[in-house]
Motif scaffolding. Structure first.
Motif, PDB file in Angstrom:
ATOM      1  N   GLU A 195       1.643 -20.537   6.947  1.00 25.21           N
ATOM      2  CA  GLU A 195       2.769 -20.849   7.822  1.00 25.21           C
ATOM      3  C   GLU A 195       3.146 -19.602   8.610  1.00 25.21           C
ATOM      4  OE1 GLU A 195       4.920 -24.359   5.233  1.00 25.21           O
ATOM      5  OE2 GLU A 195       5.514 -22.293   4.843  1.00 25.21           O
ATOM      6  N   CYS A 196       3.880 -19.838   9.671  1.00 25.61           N
ATOM      7  CA  CYS A 196       4.171 -18.738  10.583  1.00 25.61           C
ATOM      8  C   CYS A 196       5.472 -19.073  11.291  1.00 25.61           C
ATOM      9  CB  CYS A 196       3.016 -18.655  11.587  1.00 25.61           C
ATOM     10  SG  CYS A 196       2.926 -17.138  12.506  1.00 25.61           S
ATOM     11  N   ASP A 197       6.350 -18.084  11.445  1.00 27.53           N
ATOM     12  CA  ASP A 197       7.576 -18.355  12.202  1.00 27.53           C
ATOM     13  C   ASP A 197       7.189 -18.816  13.601  1.00 27.53           C
ATOM     14  OD1 ASP A 197       9.012 -17.587  10.050  1.00 27.53           O
ATOM     15  OD2 ASP A 197       9.371 -15.532  10.759  1.00 27.53           O
ATOM     16  N   ARG A 198       7.943 -19.783  14.086  1.00 30.28           N
ATOM     17  CA  ARG A 198       7.591 -20.388  15.365  1.00 30.28           C
ATOM     18  C   ARG A 198       7.452 -19.345  16.475  1.00 30.28           C
ATOM     19  NH1 ARG A 198       8.488 -25.723  17.150  1.00 30.28           N
ATOM     20  NH2 ARG A 198       8.398 -26.240  14.944  1.00 30.28           N
ATOM     21  N   SER A 199       8.414 -18.461  16.572  1.00 26.19           N
ATOM     22  CA  SER A 199       8.376 -17.499  17.688  1.00 26.19           C
ATOM     23  C   SER A 199       7.178 -16.555  17.543  1.00 26.19           C
ATOM     24  CB  SER A 199       9.677 -16.713  17.755  1.00 26.19           C
ATOM     25  OG  SER A 199       9.924 -16.092  16.515  1.00 26.19           O
ATOM     26  N   VAL A 200       6.880 -16.167  16.305  1.00 29.16           N
ATOM     27  CA  VAL A 200       5.727 -15.289  16.074  1.00 29.16           C
ATOM     28  C   VAL A 200       4.440 -16.023  16.417  1.00 29.16           C
ATOM     29  CG1 VAL A 200       4.431 -14.026  14.323  1.00 29.16           C
ATOM     30  CG2 VAL A 200       6.936 -14.013  14.260  1.00 29.16           C
ATOM     31  N   LEU A 201       4.353 -17.269  15.979  1.00 29.80           N
ATOM     32  CA  LEU A 201       3.143 -18.055  16.246  1.00 29.80           C
ATOM     33  C   LEU A 201       2.921 -18.199  17.754  1.00 29.80           C
ATOM     34  CD1 LEU A 201       0.842 -19.759  14.962  1.00 29.80           C
ATOM     35  CD2 LEU A 201       2.300 -21.751  15.302  1.00 29.80           C
ATOM     36  N   TYR A 202       3.999 -18.500  18.470  1.00 33.95           N
ATOM     37  CA  TYR A 202       3.875 -18.677  19.914  1.00 33.95           C
ATOM     38  C   TYR A 202       3.409 -17.381  20.586  1.00 33.95           C
ATOM     39  CZ  TYR A 202       5.998 -23.355  19.841  1.00 33.95           C
ATOM     40  OH  TYR A 202       6.254 -24.693  19.641  1.00 33.95           O
ATOM     41  N   GLU A 203       3.900 -16.270  20.105  1.00 42.03           N
ATOM     42  CA  GLU A 203       3.435 -14.994  20.671  1.00 42.03           C
ATOM     43  C   GLU A 203       1.963 -14.771  20.366  1.00 42.03           C
ATOM     44  OE1 GLU A 203       5.884 -11.599  19.540  1.00 42.03           O
ATOM     45  OE2 GLU A 203       7.663 -12.782  20.090  1.00 42.03           O
ATOM     46  N   ARG A 204       1.570 -15.114  19.148  1.00 42.17           N
ATOM     47  CA  ARG A 204       0.157 -14.952  18.778  1.00 42.17           C
ATOM     48  C   ARG A 204      -0.727 -15.837  19.660  1.00 42.17           C
ATOM     49  NH1 ARG A 204      -1.099 -12.992  13.335  1.00 42.17           N
ATOM     50  NH2 ARG A 204      -2.872 -14.412  13.291  1.00 42.17           N
ATOM     51  N   ILE A 205      -0.261 -17.066  19.893  1.00 43.14           N
ATOM     52  CA  ILE A 205      -1.026 -17.990  20.738  1.00 43.14           C
ATOM     53  C   ILE A 205      -1.159 -17.423  22.148  1.00 43.14           C
ATOM     54  CG2 ILE A 205      -0.879 -20.228  21.915  1.00 43.14           C
ATOM     55  CD1 ILE A 205       0.249 -21.346  19.239  1.00 43.14           C
ATOM     56  N   ASN A 206      -0.037 -16.975  22.707  1.00 42.97           N
ATOM     57  CA  ASN A 206      -0.067 -16.443  24.065  1.00 42.97           C
ATOM     58  C   ASN A 206      -1.016 -15.253  24.181  1.00 42.97           C
ATOM     59  OD1 ASN A 206       1.816 -18.356  24.763  1.00 42.97           O
ATOM     60  ND2 ASN A 206       3.566 -16.963  24.668  1.00 42.97           N
ATOM     61  N   LYS A 262      -1.605 -21.759  27.830  1.00 40.90           N
ATOM     62  CA  LYS A 262      -0.749 -21.256  26.746  1.00 40.90           C
ATOM     63  C   LYS A 262       0.227 -22.340  26.286  1.00 40.90           C
ATOM     64  CE  LYS A 262      -1.011 -16.372  27.964  1.00 40.90           C
ATOM     65  NZ  LYS A 262      -0.352 -15.213  28.613  1.00 40.90           N
ATOM     66  N   GLN A 263       0.790 -23.015  27.282  1.00 41.97           N
ATOM     67  CA  GLN A 263       1.758 -24.071  26.978  1.00 41.97           C
ATOM     68  C   GLN A 263       1.126 -25.171  26.115  1.00 41.97           C
ATOM     69  OE1 GLN A 263       3.239 -27.062  30.125  1.00 41.97           O
ATOM     70  NE2 GLN A 263       4.507 -25.276  30.350  1.00 41.97           N
ATOM     71  N   HIS A 264      -0.055 -25.630  26.525  1.00 40.39           N
ATOM     72  CA  HIS A 264      -0.714 -26.700  25.777  1.00 40.39           C
ATOM     73  C   HIS A 264      -1.130 -26.252  24.385  1.00 40.39           C
ATOM     74  CE1 HIS A 264      -1.747 -28.869  29.826  1.00 40.39           C
ATOM     75  NE2 HIS A 264      -0.496 -29.014  29.459  1.00 40.39           N
ATOM     76  N   SER A 265      -1.476 -24.984  24.253  1.00 41.24           N
ATOM     77  CA  SER A 265      -1.797 -24.480  22.909  1.00 41.24           C
ATOM     78  C   SER A 265      -0.565 -24.498  22.024  1.00 41.24           C
ATOM     79  CB  SER A 265      -2.338 -23.045  22.997  1.00 41.24           C
ATOM     80  OG  SER A 265      -3.523 -23.016  23.747  1.00 41.24           O
ATOM     81  N   ARG A 266       0.574 -24.140  22.627  1.00 38.61           N
ATOM     82  CA  ARG A 266       1.824 -24.172  21.850  1.00 38.61           C
ATOM     83  C   ARG A 266       2.174 -25.607  21.462  1.00 38.61           C
ATOM     84  NH1 ARG A 266       5.033 -22.256  26.070  1.00 38.61           N
ATOM     85  NH2 ARG A 266       3.633 -20.753  27.028  1.00 38.61           N
ATOM     86  N   ASN A 267       2.005 -26.534  22.418  1.00 35.64           N
ATOM     87  CA  ASN A 267       2.281 -27.946  22.124  1.00 35.64           C
ATOM     88  C   ASN A 267       1.398 -28.434  20.975  1.00 35.64           C
ATOM     89  OD1 ASN A 267       2.592 -28.797  25.659  1.00 35.64           O
ATOM     90  ND2 ASN A 267       4.088 -27.954  24.255  1.00 35.64           N
ATOM     91  N   TYR A 268       0.153 -28.028  21.018  1.00 38.75           N
ATOM     92  CA  TYR A 268      -0.805 -28.419  19.980  1.00 38.75           C
ATOM     93  C   TYR A 268      -0.369 -27.869  18.620  1.00 38.75           C
ATOM     94  CZ  TYR A 268      -5.143 -27.971  17.277  1.00 38.75           C
ATOM     95  OH  TYR A 268      -6.076 -27.987  16.292  1.00 38.75           O
ATOM     96  N   ALA A 269       0.024 -26.612  18.603  1.00 40.96           N
ATOM     97  CA  ALA A 269       0.464 -25.997  17.350  1.00 40.96           C
ATOM     98  C   ALA A 269       1.669 -26.752  16.782  1.00 40.96           C
ATOM     99  CB  ALA A 269       0.817 -24.528  17.582  1.00 40.96           C
ATOM    100  N   LYS A 270       2.557 -27.136  17.665  1.00 40.72           N
ATOM    101  CA  LYS A 270       3.748 -27.884  17.235  1.00 40.72           C
ATOM    102  C   LYS A 270       3.355 -29.199  16.554  1.00 40.72           C
ATOM    103  CE  LYS A 270       7.783 -30.060  17.375  1.00 40.72           C
ATOM    104  NZ  LYS A 270       7.540 -31.018  16.295  1.00 40.72           N
ATOM    105  N   ARG A 271       2.363 -29.884  17.161  1.00 41.65           N
ATOM    106  CA  ARG A 271       1.921 -31.156  16.570  1.00 41.65           C
ATOM    107  C   ARG A 271       1.278 -30.910  15.204  1.00 41.65           C
ATOM    108  NH1 ARG A 271      -1.965 -32.662  20.410  1.00 41.65           N
ATOM    109  NH2 ARG A 271      -1.051 -31.439  22.069  1.00 41.65           N
ATOM    110  N   GLN A 272       0.530 -29.833  15.090  1.00 39.67           N
ATOM    111  CA  GLN A 272      -0.074 -29.513  13.790  1.00 39.67           C
ATOM    112  C   GLN A 272       1.004 -29.286  12.739  1.00 39.67           C
ATOM    113  OE1 GLN A 272      -2.470 -26.174  15.367  1.00 39.67           O
ATOM    114  NE2 GLN A 272      -4.220 -27.121  14.363  1.00 39.67           N
ATOM    115  N   ILE A 273       2.026 -28.517  13.122  1.00 36.63           N
ATOM    116  CA  ILE A 273       3.091 -28.199  12.171  1.00 36.63           C
ATOM    117  C   ILE A 273       3.769 -29.484  11.694  1.00 36.63           C
ATOM    118  CG2 ILE A 273       5.361 -27.093  11.972  1.00 36.63           C
ATOM    119  CD1 ILE A 273       4.241 -24.923  13.937  1.00 36.63           C
ATOM    120  N   THR A 274       4.027 -30.397  12.629  1.00 33.11           N
ATOM    121  CA  THR A 274       4.636 -31.672  12.251  1.00 33.11           C
ATOM    122  C   THR A 274       3.741 -32.438  11.285  1.00 33.11           C
ATOM    123  OG1 THR A 274       5.656 -31.773  14.423  1.00 33.11           O
ATOM    124  CG2 THR A 274       5.665 -33.790  13.152  1.00 33.11           C
TER     125      THR A 274
END
Length: 312
Positions: A195-206, A262-274
């Motif tokens: 697991e990863c904090d959302r903001s950290v994960l988004y930065e890693r994705i970007n 980047k946006q779509h990768s973040r959206n994808y990560a969100k769906r995975q987390i759910t």
RNA sequence: GGCGGGAUAGCUCAGUCGGUAGAGCAGAGGCCUGAAAAGCCUUGUGUCCCCAGUUCAAGUCUGGGUCCUGCCA
């Protein structure tokens, strides 16, 4: 039951590294559970393990089809079963690592088994969709298989077509296939999530997208086109690839395409987390605080239990 | 400088005959049985650029201003 270890988590959460580290420690092999790493020639954008890493640890179900071919959960579990059994016979415990949640779920719980759907049925349904509309197909599904229709939203084209093609190809309703399927765990699994904090994960994705471009992602996409693959090829329908096509065709600026990727990768990560929220795990690790020796000692306890189960 | 077009939700834009506004995307949350990096659902109060005027009523009409933008010079 064959024991397996799974490592799951959202994209860019650091699964591969952990998998390699544990595979070295256990002297075992890794099975990729990733619907995009199956594609040849798509290395950078799918974040495949490097050649060096693959030389160090054997990876399975990577580079097995061409970008114009389709893959799916059924093919995955068929091939994964073979590889798992093979690794098991060598006395090793396979590590399944990847972010395609449906594949892991299908492997562990099974899916109903039907033969391949003939292409003619798909063509027929798509023609019907063009001639009529989705609503009328949905009505047909409601008549044929009301129980499935209840679970499927009237707007969900993909699932409506799926339920209809199952009916047409097998003569049995999808809900009946569900009923006949006996749902039981096929493996004894140790499931691990990062697991990863959302903001950290988004930065890693970007930043990972920036790194991928530096590593030659755009050249990789161009070379796919040079090989004759097109934007219609199934493999190209991948986050981190499709977004850059308008730029390569001089239809969009690089900045806009990168922003979307980047946006779509973040959206994808969100769906995975759910998705993972409804799954059970033996261990949940926080990405920034992974303590490898702690993980190993938890695995040791589990392994001892497995061995006892296996031999007594 | 001349002639146009525009200014409305974080972004791109709709807004019919004047009745204080709505889509897509984003964001947030959720669903998921063979396309899953896919597909789908829920969630929209914002000085409608500013000032004045007409009107019972102005995002909408009129005048002025400001700022973008296209074409011609």
């Amino acid at each position: 039951m064959i024991p397996i270890i799974t490592i799951q988590g959202a994209t860019a959460s650091g699964k591969s590294r952990l998998a390699i580290e544990l595979a070295e420690w256990l002297n075992t092999e890794i099975i990729s559970v990733d619907s995009r790493q199956v594609y040849r020639y798509m290395d950078i954008g799918t974040a495949k393990p490097s050649k060096e890493e693959q030389n160090l640890i054997k990876h399975h179900l990577i580079d097995i089809i061409n970008p114009n071919e389709r893959y799916n959960a059924g093919l995955f579990i068929k091939e994964a079963h073979l590889v798992i059994e093979d690794i098991h016979k060598q006395g090793k415990i396979p590590i399944l690592c990847g972010g395609t949640g449906l594949y892991i779920k299908s492997l562990k719980e099974g899916i109903f088994s039907i033969p391949d759907i003939p292409e003619s049925i798909r063509i027929k349904l798509n023609t019907e969709l063009l001639e009529k509309d989705l609503e009328s197909l949905y009505h047909r599904l409601q008549n044929i298989d009301p129980r499935s229709a209840e679970r499927i939203k009237p707007q969900d084209k993909q699932r409506i077509l799926r339920a209809l093609e199952v009916w047409e190809a097998t003569g049995q309703r999808m809900s009946e296939h569900w009923e006949m399927q006996h749902k039981e765990n096929q493996f004894q699994s140790f499931d691990l999530i990062i697991e990863c904090d959302r903001s950290v994960l988004y930065e890693r994705i970007n930043s990972r997208l920036d790194i991928m471009v530096n590593q030659g992602l755009l050249e990789e996409i161009k070379s796919l086109f040079n090989m004759g693959y097109t934007k219609e090829s199934f493999g190209l329908n991948t986050v981190g690839y499709k977004e850059f096509i308008p730029f390569l065709e001089n239809q969009e600026t690089y900045e806009n395409c990168m922003g979307l990727a980047k946006q779509h990768s973040r959206n994808y990560a969100k769906r995975q987390i759910t998705w993972y929220r409804n799954c059970n795990f033996n261990v949940a690790l926080n990405q920034s605080l992974i303590n490898i020796s702690e993980v190993k000692s938890l695995l040791k306890i589990w392994l001892e239990e497995v061995m006892r189960y296996e031999y007594f």
